[in-house]
Design a protein around this motif. Sequence first.
Motif, PDB file in Angstrom:
ATOM      1  N   ARG A 124       0.850  -1.188   0.000  1.00  0.00           N
ATOM      2  CA  ARG A 124       0.000   0.000   0.000  1.00  0.00           C
ATOM      3  C   ARG A 124       0.883   1.236   0.000  1.00  0.00           C
ATOM      4  NH1 ARG A 124       0.002   2.407   5.005  1.00  0.00           N
ATOM      5  NH2 ARG A 124       0.655   1.106   6.767  1.00  0.00           N
ATOM      6  N   MET A 125       0.340   2.337  -0.466  1.00  0.00           N
ATOM      7  CA  MET A 125       1.033   3.610  -0.382  1.00  0.00           C
ATOM      8  C   MET A 125       0.858   4.172   1.014  1.00  0.00           C
ATOM      9  SD  MET A 125       2.409   4.201  -3.346  1.00  0.00           S
ATOM     10  CE  MET A 125       2.783   5.938  -3.200  1.00  0.00           C
ATOM     11  N   ASP A 126       1.963   4.565   1.638  1.00  0.00           N
ATOM     12  CA  ASP A 126       1.842   5.137   2.979  1.00  0.00           C
ATOM     13  C   ASP A 126       1.756   6.666   2.901  1.00  0.00           C
ATOM     14  OD1 ASP A 126       4.412   6.181   2.696  1.00  0.00           O
ATOM     15  OD2 ASP A 126       5.353   4.702   4.002  1.00  0.00           O
ATOM     16  N   GLU A 127       1.683   7.304   4.052  1.00  0.00           N
ATOM     17  CA  GLU A 127       1.467   8.751   4.087  1.00  0.00           C
ATOM     18  C   GLU A 127       2.670   9.547   3.575  1.00  0.00           C
ATOM     19  OE1 GLU A 127       2.633   7.385   8.316  1.00  0.00           O
ATOM     20  OE2 GLU A 127       1.470   6.658   6.591  1.00  0.00           O
ATOM     21  N   ASP A 128       3.830   8.897   3.457  1.00  0.00           N
ATOM     22  CA  ASP A 128       5.022   9.565   2.960  1.00  0.00           C
ATOM     23  C   ASP A 128       5.222   9.376   1.458  1.00  0.00           C
ATOM     24  OD1 ASP A 128       5.681  10.407   5.554  1.00  0.00           O
ATOM     25  OD2 ASP A 128       6.694   8.507   5.980  1.00  0.00           O
ATOM     26  N   GLY A 129       4.264   8.718   0.805  1.00  0.00           N
ATOM     27  CA  GLY A 129       4.399   8.487  -0.624  1.00  0.00           C
ATOM     28  C   GLY A 129       5.330   7.351  -0.958  1.00  0.00           C
ATOM     29  N   ARG A 130       5.565   6.498   0.023  1.00  0.00           N
ATOM     30  CA  ARG A 130       6.392   5.313  -0.187  1.00  0.00           C
ATOM     31  C   ARG A 130       5.504   4.078  -0.122  1.00  0.00           C
ATOM     32  NH1 ARG A 130      11.646   5.718   0.028  1.00  0.00           N
ATOM     33  NH2 ARG A 130      11.905   3.627   0.901  1.00  0.00           N
ATOM     34  N   VAL A 131       6.046   2.956  -0.582  1.00  0.00           N
ATOM     35  CA  VAL A 131       5.281   1.715  -0.581  1.00  0.00           C
ATOM     36  C   VAL A 131       5.594   0.936   0.690  1.00  0.00           C
ATOM     37  CG1 VAL A 131       4.806  -0.447  -1.781  1.00  0.00           C
ATOM     38  CG2 VAL A 131       5.307   1.615  -3.093  1.00  0.00           C
ATOM     39  N   ALA A 132       4.561   0.639   1.463  1.00  0.00           N
ATOM     40  CA  ALA A 132       4.696  -0.219   2.641  1.00  0.00           C
ATOM     41  C   ALA A 132       4.261  -1.618   2.253  1.00  0.00           C
ATOM     42  CB  ALA A 132       3.834   0.305   3.788  1.00  0.00           C
ATOM     43  N   ARG A 133       5.062  -2.603   2.589  1.00  0.00           N
ATOM     44  CA  ARG A 133       4.801  -3.981   2.182  1.00  0.00           C
ATOM     45  C   ARG A 133       4.839  -4.914   3.388  1.00  0.00           C
ATOM     46  NH1 ARG A 133       8.322  -1.845  -1.795  1.00  0.00           N
ATOM     47  NH2 ARG A 133       7.500  -2.002  -3.921  1.00  0.00           N
ATOM     48  N   ALA A 134       4.046  -5.978   3.294  1.00  0.00           N
ATOM     49  CA  ALA A 134       4.080  -7.031   4.308  1.00  0.00           C
ATOM     50  C   ALA A 134       3.906  -8.367   3.626  1.00  0.00           C
ATOM     51  CB  ALA A 134       2.967  -6.821   5.337  1.00  0.00           C
ATOM     52  N   PRO A 135       4.732  -9.363   3.952  1.00  0.00           N
ATOM     53  CA  PRO A 135       4.541 -10.694   3.358  1.00  0.00           C
ATOM     54  C   PRO A 135       3.180 -11.261   3.746  1.00  0.00           C
ATOM     55  CG  PRO A 135       6.682 -10.532   4.435  1.00  0.00           C
ATOM     56  CD  PRO A 135       5.898  -9.318   4.848  1.00  0.00           C
ATOM     57  N   THR A 136       2.551 -11.910   2.811  1.00  0.00           N
ATOM     58  CA  THR A 136       1.294 -12.594   3.088  1.00  0.00           C
ATOM     59  C   THR A 136       1.574 -14.066   3.278  1.00  0.00           C
ATOM     60  OG1 THR A 136       0.847 -13.020   0.764  1.00  0.00           O
ATOM     61  CG2 THR A 136       0.001 -10.960   1.672  1.00  0.00           C
ATOM     62  N   SER A 137       0.681 -14.750   3.964  1.00  0.00           N
ATOM     63  CA  SER A 137       0.775 -16.190   4.115  1.00  0.00           C
ATOM     64  C   SER A 137      -0.175 -16.820   3.120  1.00  0.00           C
ATOM     65  CB  SER A 137       0.386 -16.620   5.537  1.00  0.00           C
ATOM     66  OG  SER A 137       1.269 -16.045   6.469  1.00  0.00           O
ATOM     67  N   PRO A 138       0.330 -17.640   2.182  1.00  0.00           N
ATOM     68  CA  PRO A 138      -0.564 -18.211   1.176  1.00  0.00           C
ATOM     69  C   PRO A 138      -1.545 -19.185   1.793  1.00  0.00           C
ATOM     70  CG  PRO A 138       1.593 -19.227   1.050  1.00  0.00           C
ATOM     71  CD  PRO A 138       1.701 -18.100   2.040  1.00  0.00           C
ATOM     72  N   ARG A 139      -2.734 -19.233   1.235  1.00  0.00           N
ATOM     73  CA  ARG A 139      -3.722 -20.215   1.662  1.00  0.00           C
ATOM     74  C   ARG A 139      -4.297 -20.885   0.431  1.00  0.00           C
ATOM     75  NH1 ARG A 139      -8.673 -18.246   0.340  1.00  0.00           N
ATOM     76  NH2 ARG A 139      -8.969 -16.002   0.305  1.00  0.00           N
ATOM     77  N   ARG A 140      -5.046 -21.942   0.609  1.00  0.00           N
ATOM     78  CA  ARG A 140      -5.660 -22.631  -0.520  1.00  0.00           C
ATOM     79  C   ARG A 140      -6.583 -21.663  -1.252  1.00  0.00           C
ATOM     80  NH1 ARG A 140      -4.699 -27.954  -0.571  1.00  0.00           N
ATOM     81  NH2 ARG A 140      -4.042 -28.940   1.364  1.00  0.00           N
ATOM     82  N   GLY A 141      -6.487 -21.679  -2.552  1.00  0.00           N
ATOM     83  CA  GLY A 141      -7.293 -20.756  -3.352  1.00  0.00           C
ATOM     84  C   GLY A 141      -6.479 -19.594  -3.863  1.00  0.00           C
ATOM     85  N   GLY A 142      -5.224 -19.436  -3.358  1.00  0.00           N
ATOM     86  CA  GLY A 142      -4.310 -18.471  -3.922  1.00  0.00           C
ATOM     87  C   GLY A 142      -4.401 -17.075  -3.362  1.00  0.00           C
ATOM     88  N   GLY A 143      -5.348 -16.780  -2.463  1.00  0.00           N
ATOM     89  CA  GLY A 143      -5.489 -15.436  -1.931  1.00  0.00           C
ATOM     90  C   GLY A 143      -4.622 -15.230  -0.713  1.00  0.00           C
TER      91      GLY A 143
END
Length: 359
Positions: A124-143
């Motif tokens: 997501r774009m944060d308030e400073d105009g930079r990209v904040a990222r977090a690893p997701t944990s995969p689940r069945r169905g790909g989401g």
Amino acid sequence: MTSAYARLADLVAAHGAAALVRVASVQGSAPREAGAAMAVRPDGAFHGTIGGGELEWRALAEARAALAEGRGRLRRLDMQLGPDLGQCCGGRAIVTVETFDARDLADLRTMAEAAAEGVPLAARMDEDGRVARAPTSPRRGGGPREARTGGDEGRHHSPPPVGPAGRRPPLRGGIETLGDALTWLEETAPRPTPLLLFGAGHVGRALVLALAPLPFRVRWIDGRADAFPAHVPANATAVHTDEPGLEIAQAPPGAFVLVMTHSHPLDLALTAGALARADLPHVGLIGSATKRARFEKRFREVGLDEARINDLVCPIGLPGIGDKDPAIIAAATAAQLLQARERALAAAPPMPVAGPSAS
């Protein structure tokens, strides 16, 4: 394959700063696909490519300028390859440029770990105009499931906001606006295809080397403890076992299988076990057309489905390459595996988008 985030972490650790140049989206024909990325050093040296030509040259110039100004907001280049750049591709590419320094090193290493596992990122774009990222944990169905958190600056690891009715960003279709934030899913690296390789003979060794830079996660299996070399590529795991059939039973759905052991009876048993699993899309067996005919007779005797028998790839390797040198067999087989991987990916659910592409 080394991910852009692993490169960025190494460059920041060695040089104090680095830039990420990424193809965020593509319309029409372009030199590279969305998600292609480069890691750029402060002196202009770089790793990776977004396709070369004028597009890459301008993106590198933008990255050098951004690094000269210091860690700042995400930059976005929207270029028509024909009118703007004179490239004959004729499509449109949106390229983003991000800068990182020592403050981002822990985050970059987290992203590199996610990339090594083929885990997408919630971004997501944060308030400073930079990209904040977090690893997701995969689940069945790909989401995505819930994002893992940690680090000193929580907002750089926070999962993206959830919209009405708990909606997450889509797996394709660009960016979805949720509340006040642009939120999307981002692939960290090509997801490696799991491959079970049975046999550490001459062809097995050559094939493991041929696959080293390619998007496969190789489980290399042999019952002879002294069959493996002292060092194996980073994407391969050597497995010494007296029960190789268990490897077939425990293989994840979608895994590829290649059988090339020192024993024809073992080849027969392993190939039959792999063909008995309809969720293993590519089963290859080293050998001649005569060997295939003999094995097919045995497969029918044990009641294997005729369609699965027909799915068997034997001989292995691209047709028309008859040289029996192990390195040439390996090259032809690696190319065939890439073709099979393309087919499997085309049949799979849509993958996450690359990044911010909205106008």
